[in-house]
Design a protein around this motif. Sequence first.
Motif, PDB file in Angstrom:
ATOM      1  N   LEU A   1      21.945   7.925 -13.064  1.00  0.00           N
ATOM      2  CA  LEU A   1      21.148   6.858 -13.678  1.00  0.00           C
ATOM      3  C   LEU A   1      21.064   5.642 -12.767  1.00  0.00           C
ATOM      4  O   LEU A   1      19.996   5.044 -12.602  1.00  0.00           O
ATOM      5  N   LEU A   2      22.200   5.288 -12.142  1.00  0.00           N
ATOM      6  CA  LEU A   2      22.189   4.133 -11.246  1.00  0.00           C
ATOM      7  C   LEU A   2      21.336   4.415 -10.014  1.00  0.00           C
ATOM      8  O   LEU A   2      20.630   3.525  -9.519  1.00  0.00           O
ATOM      9  N   ALA A   3      21.402   5.656  -9.519  1.00  0.00           N
ATOM     10  CA  ALA A   3      20.570   6.020  -8.368  1.00  0.00           C
ATOM     11  C   ALA A   3      19.094   5.869  -8.724  1.00  0.00           C
ATOM     12  O   ALA A   3      18.298   5.328  -7.953  1.00  0.00           O
ATOM     13  N   LEU A   4      18.750   6.326  -9.942  1.00  0.00           N
ATOM     14  CA  LEU A   4      17.368   6.197 -10.406  1.00  0.00           C
ATOM     15  C   LEU A   4      16.947   4.728 -10.455  1.00  0.00           C
ATOM     16  O   LEU A   4      15.853   4.357 -10.010  1.00  0.00           O
ATOM     17  N   ALA A   5      17.855   3.888 -10.957  1.00  0.00           N
ATOM     18  CA  ALA A   5      17.556   2.456 -11.021  1.00  0.00           C
ATOM     19  C   ALA A   5      17.319   1.899  -9.625  1.00  0.00           C
ATOM     20  O   ALA A   5      16.396   1.105  -9.402  1.00  0.00           O
ATOM     21  N   ALA A   6      18.141   2.333  -8.664  1.00  0.00           N
ATOM     22  CA  ALA A   6      17.984   1.851  -7.288  1.00  0.00           C
ATOM     23  C   ALA A   6      16.632   2.282  -6.733  1.00  0.00           C
ATOM     24  O   ALA A   6      15.925   1.486  -6.100  1.00  0.00           O
ATOM     25  N   VAL A   7      16.271   3.533  -6.985  1.00  0.00           N
ATOM     26  CA  VAL A   7      14.975   4.027  -6.507  1.00  0.00           C
ATOM     27  C   VAL A   7      13.840   3.180  -7.086  1.00  0.00           C
ATOM     28  O   VAL A   7      12.911   2.784  -6.371  1.00  0.00           O
ATOM     29  N   ILE A   8      13.951   2.890  -8.388  1.00  0.00           N
ATOM     30  CA  ILE A   8      12.888   2.108  -9.035  1.00  0.00           C
ATOM     31  C   ILE A   8      12.758   0.741  -8.375  1.00  0.00           C
ATOM     32  O   ILE A   8      11.645   0.265  -8.097  1.00  0.00           O
ATOM     33  N   ILE A   9      13.899   0.099  -8.078  1.00  0.00           N
ATOM     34  CA  ILE A   9      13.844  -1.224  -7.431  1.00  0.00           C
ATOM     35  C   ILE A   9      13.159  -1.116  -6.080  1.00  0.00           C
ATOM     36  O   ILE A   9      12.271  -1.916  -5.741  1.00  0.00           O
ATOM     37  N   VAL A  10      13.562  -0.112  -5.297  1.00  0.00           N
ATOM     38  CA  VAL A  10      12.983   0.045  -3.963  1.00  0.00           C
ATOM     39  C   VAL A  10      11.475   0.237  -4.072  1.00  0.00           C
ATOM     40  O   VAL A  10      10.689  -0.424  -3.393  1.00  0.00           O
ATOM     41  N   ILE A  11      11.066   1.108  -5.007  1.00  0.00           N
ATOM     42  CA  ILE A  11       9.636   1.368  -5.169  1.00  0.00           C
ATOM     43  C   ILE A  11       8.898   0.102  -5.580  1.00  0.00           C
ATOM     44  O   ILE A  11       7.835  -0.224  -5.049  1.00  0.00           O
ATOM     45  N   ALA A  12       9.505  -0.655  -6.516  1.00  0.00           N
ATOM     46  CA  ALA A  12       8.822  -1.857  -7.015  1.00  0.00           C
ATOM     47  C   ALA A  12       8.673  -2.899  -5.911  1.00  0.00           C
ATOM     48  O   ALA A  12       7.740  -3.693  -5.925  1.00  0.00           O
ATOM     49  N   VAL A  13       9.610  -2.919  -4.951  1.00  0.00           N
ATOM     50  CA  VAL A  13       9.569  -3.949  -3.922  1.00  0.00           C
ATOM     51  C   VAL A  13       8.684  -3.537  -2.746  1.00  0.00           C
ATOM     52  O   VAL A  13       8.104  -4.373  -2.073  1.00  0.00           O
ATOM     53  N   LEU A  14       8.571  -2.214  -2.531  1.00  0.00           N
ATOM     54  CA  LEU A  14       7.784  -1.742  -1.387  1.00  0.00           C
ATOM     55  C   LEU A  14       6.350  -2.269  -1.454  1.00  0.00           C
ATOM     56  O   LEU A  14       5.693  -2.141  -2.485  1.00  0.00           O
ATOM     57  N   PRO A  15       5.863  -2.837  -0.386  1.00  0.00           N
ATOM     58  CA  PRO A  15       4.538  -3.475  -0.419  1.00  0.00           C
ATOM     59  C   PRO A  15       3.399  -2.504  -0.761  1.00  0.00           C
ATOM     60  O   PRO A  15       2.514  -2.840  -1.547  1.00  0.00           O
ATOM     61  N   SER A  16       3.439  -1.300  -0.205  1.00  0.00           N
ATOM     62  CA  SER A  16       2.298  -0.400  -0.415  1.00  0.00           C
ATOM     63  C   SER A  16       2.169  -0.035  -1.884  1.00  0.00           C
ATOM     64  O   SER A  16       1.071  -0.015  -2.438  1.00  0.00           O
ATOM     65  N   VAL A  17       3.316   0.217  -2.531  1.00  0.00           N
ATOM     66  CA  VAL A  17       3.261   0.564  -3.940  1.00  0.00           C
ATOM     67  C   VAL A  17       2.807  -0.634  -4.752  1.00  0.00           C
ATOM     68  O   VAL A  17       2.031  -0.512  -5.695  1.00  0.00           O
ATOM     69  N   ARG A  18       3.279  -1.814  -4.358  1.00  0.00           N
ATOM     70  CA  ARG A  18       2.881  -3.023  -5.081  1.00  0.00           C
ATOM     71  C   ARG A  18       1.373  -3.158  -5.102  1.00  0.00           C
ATOM     72  O   ARG A  18       0.779  -3.481  -6.111  1.00  0.00           O
ATOM     73  N   ARG A  19       0.768  -2.905  -3.950  1.00  0.00           N
ATOM     74  CA  ARG A  19      -0.667  -3.082  -3.879  1.00  0.00           C
ATOM     75  C   ARG A  19      -1.378  -2.143  -4.849  1.00  0.00           C
ATOM     76  O   ARG A  19      -2.265  -2.533  -5.560  1.00  0.00           O
ATOM     77  N   LYS A  20      -0.922  -0.892  -4.846  1.00  0.00           N
ATOM     78  CA  LYS A  20      -1.533   0.078  -5.757  1.00  0.00           C
ATOM     79  C   LYS A  20      -1.387  -0.378  -7.200  1.00  0.00           C
ATOM     80  O   LYS A  20      -2.301  -0.271  -7.990  1.00  0.00           O
ATOM     81  N   ARG A  21      -0.181  -0.891  -7.518  1.00  0.00           N
ATOM     82  CA  ARG A  21       0.075  -1.319  -8.868  1.00  0.00           C
ATOM     83  C   ARG A  21      -0.861  -2.453  -9.260  1.00  0.00           C
ATOM     84  O   ARG A  21      -1.379  -2.504 -10.357  1.00  0.00           O
ATOM     85  N   GLU A  22      -1.087  -3.361  -8.322  1.00  0.00           N
ATOM     86  CA  GLU A  22      -1.986  -4.463  -8.629  1.00  0.00           C
ATOM     87  C   GLU A  22      -3.397  -3.954  -8.920  1.00  0.00           C
ATOM     88  O   GLU A  22      -4.080  -4.472  -9.787  1.00  0.00           O
ATOM     89  N   VAL A  23      -3.786  -2.928  -8.182  1.00  0.00           N
ATOM     90  CA  VAL A  23      -5.109  -2.359  -8.423  1.00  0.00           C
ATOM     91  C   VAL A  23      -5.202  -1.860  -9.857  1.00  0.00           C
ATOM     92  O   VAL A  23      -6.163  -2.141 -10.572  1.00  0.00           O
ATOM     93  N   VAL A  24      -4.151  -1.166 -10.308  1.00  0.00           N
ATOM     94  CA  VAL A  24      -4.157  -0.639 -11.667  1.00  0.00           C
ATOM     95  C   VAL A  24      -4.247  -1.772 -12.672  1.00  0.00           C
ATOM     96  O   VAL A  24      -4.993  -1.723 -13.640  1.00  0.00           O
ATOM     97  N   PHE A  25      -3.492  -2.872 -12.418  1.00  0.00           N
ATOM     98  CA  PHE A  25      -3.463  -3.940 -13.392  1.00  0.00           C
ATOM     99  C   PHE A  25      -4.715  -4.804 -13.351  1.00  0.00           C
ATOM    100  O   PHE A  25      -4.999  -5.519 -14.275  1.00  0.00           O
ATOM    101  N   GLN A  26      -5.442  -4.740 -12.236  1.00  0.00           N
ATOM    102  CA  GLN A  26      -6.610  -5.601 -12.165  1.00  0.00           C
ATOM    103  C   GLN A  26      -7.860  -4.940 -12.722  1.00  0.00           C
ATOM    104  O   GLN A  26      -8.955  -5.316 -12.367  1.00  0.00           O
ATOM    105  N   GLY A  27      -7.663  -3.940 -13.559  1.00  0.00           N
ATOM    106  CA  GLY A  27      -8.819  -3.371 -14.229  1.00  0.00           C
ATOM    107  C   GLY A  27      -9.393  -2.193 -13.448  1.00  0.00           C
ATOM    108  O   GLY A  27      -8.965  -1.886 -12.350  1.00  0.00           O
ATOM    109  N   GLU A  28     -10.346  -1.572 -14.044  1.00  0.00           N
ATOM    110  CA  GLU A  28     -10.782  -0.273 -13.568  1.00  0.00           C
ATOM    111  C   GLU A  28     -12.240  -0.279 -13.146  1.00  0.00           C
ATOM    112  O   GLU A  28     -12.861   0.764 -13.049  1.00  0.00           O
TER     113      GLU A  28
END
Lengths: 169, 499
Positions: B470-497
Amino acid sequence: MSTESGVAHGAGHRPAPFRPDLYAGAAFIVLGLAFAIAGSRYDVGSALRMGSGYVPLALGALLAVLGLLVVAMAFRGGDPAIRDVQREPVPWRRGGLLVGAVMFFGFFVSGLGLAPTLFVTTFIAALAGHGTSPLKAALTSAGITALCLVVFVALLRLRLPLLGEWLGG
Amino acid sequence: MDGILLGLETALQPSNILICLLGVTLGTAVGVLPGIGPTATVALLLPITFEFDAVASLIMLAGIYYGAQYGGSTTAILLNLPGESSSVVTALDGHQMARQGRAGPALATAALGSFFAGTVGTIVLAAFAPPLAQLALKFGPADYFAVVVLGLIASIALASGSTVKALAMIVLGLLLGTIGQDQFTGVPRFTFGVRELYEGLDFVSLAVGLFGLAEIIRNLESRHSASIVTRKVEGLWLKKDDFRRITKPVLRGTALGSVLGVLPGGGHVLASFTSYSVEKNLSKDPKKFGTGVIEGVAAPESANNAAAQTSFIPLLSLGLPAHPVMALLVGAFIIQGITPGPNVINDEPELVWGLIASMWVGNLLLVMLNLPLIGIWVKMLAVPYEVMFPAIIAFASIGCYSLNLNAWDVFAIAGAGVVGYFLIRWGCEAAPLLLGFVLGPLLEENLRRAMIISRGDPTVFATRPISASLLALAAVIIVIAVLPSVRRKREVVFQGEDD
């Protein structure tokens, strides 16, 4: 508040820090240090027997570090999520009236009783509205007070005295 | 399935139906107010529910929750003002339908889709919560600590906005949760000698301040000028063709929502966004999405509601709230003297199943009553905000004060309101703070117990398989959330379709 105006371009090559991030980061640092310092006055203990101060000290330090990161973000162009959002000025007077209304309720409800306190509270709150005159605010608050007394006292049978001890209730 | 029957028996008692109805009505009435989303609605109405006994108060809360959600969809469709992130998608096509005079079918689709999805979600919940609770009973303190950490971390990964700020808000929430008597030693912490603070900050006050008062101050920044589409809310019923068009989107949305809702931290938001994208991609005419197609309302509303229902799985089996409204429910449980967790299903079956069943009953009442009453809710939108917000202030103050007759609870609303207003203004969301506050005591308790059991050896979190993964999963989630490339994709999703 004009001082909060986004990424203002200062003199030289470096843009001025993004103020909302600066404030947020500073708030986190201050709060983190406050909890850490106050926490260290309690028994901190060891990892084996954590005292009352252990967790607050550790979390307070963590919050201060996160605050530093937010401050760093302010100098690197600011949080993209709010950087380009148009911010309205802080409604100091209206916000102050609302907070004042809630505080008034807390201070006086036991002394004055529900009915008068509620009337004054909603009157102060109503004054915060855009273009609400004192007369309109008084009418609004009279209506709301009556509604609340019906709902909370008559229907829900809340055990709150209508008139407080100061008024002989 | 015995559980469901017990639950229905509880929920269908006439007095409980009445209370559920009251909750649905109040929830819708407050939920349709512009600027007051479902979370704020539940927070504001929470104190009223404590006038009743445990079962009745949770049933009322369930009604309020459904009413608030429906109210949120109503403002999204009629005013283009989504009350929370999960109804952002509903507004895309829903508001366009309203502008074309099809507000009625849009609202009916939202209600019917929600009801179907809620029904399926309830069955999923009944099937999976008890076995998961059985599994959770085997958890040690280290595992529990890991579960809480994972829940907190996951809640930021799905939030919009800055990850660092969300983390800081969680930590601040955890710290606020330490105020009051230490559960191990009884030492009062950060109370400054104020006896009223020994019990800790009042959860309800904090929620009302952060979500209610802060939101009202924010709304007073500028004059309210929403364009209300009130002219043509006629022709409520769906045509035969509409039914045909929404069937598959509702089914797909329900399936997606049921699965994604289990994710801690905002699966319902993800569900509504994902289902909208899916429908758009499957459509023969994707360009029409955003111009008022009924599929664009049916899919996200079903997904949202199915997810709302299955997000009870982590709450009832592990005691982990998956989103802010669940955190409010945990607060309600605790005030009723019940600690949410794997034991609750066994110890309080009537309560848990009553709650689950009344979620479903609330949904049913909504369809039966609110659809015919839609005209009244639209009129509620016409009540000026200048009259509405003093009333909300009054309700919140009375509600919080009447719980303990403690003036400090009222002062806490004011404090939380001011802090919340500025933090939200500076891009820090209030929801992670509330989750941290609710889960803080659980986190500290299990951390300290785990360390005592392991004799001060911190590797216990890495050597126990459950906690390690569970802790490893949490660490992975943090890394993914901080990674710039994923962030950009996420912003695209949140900025509408609308690309």
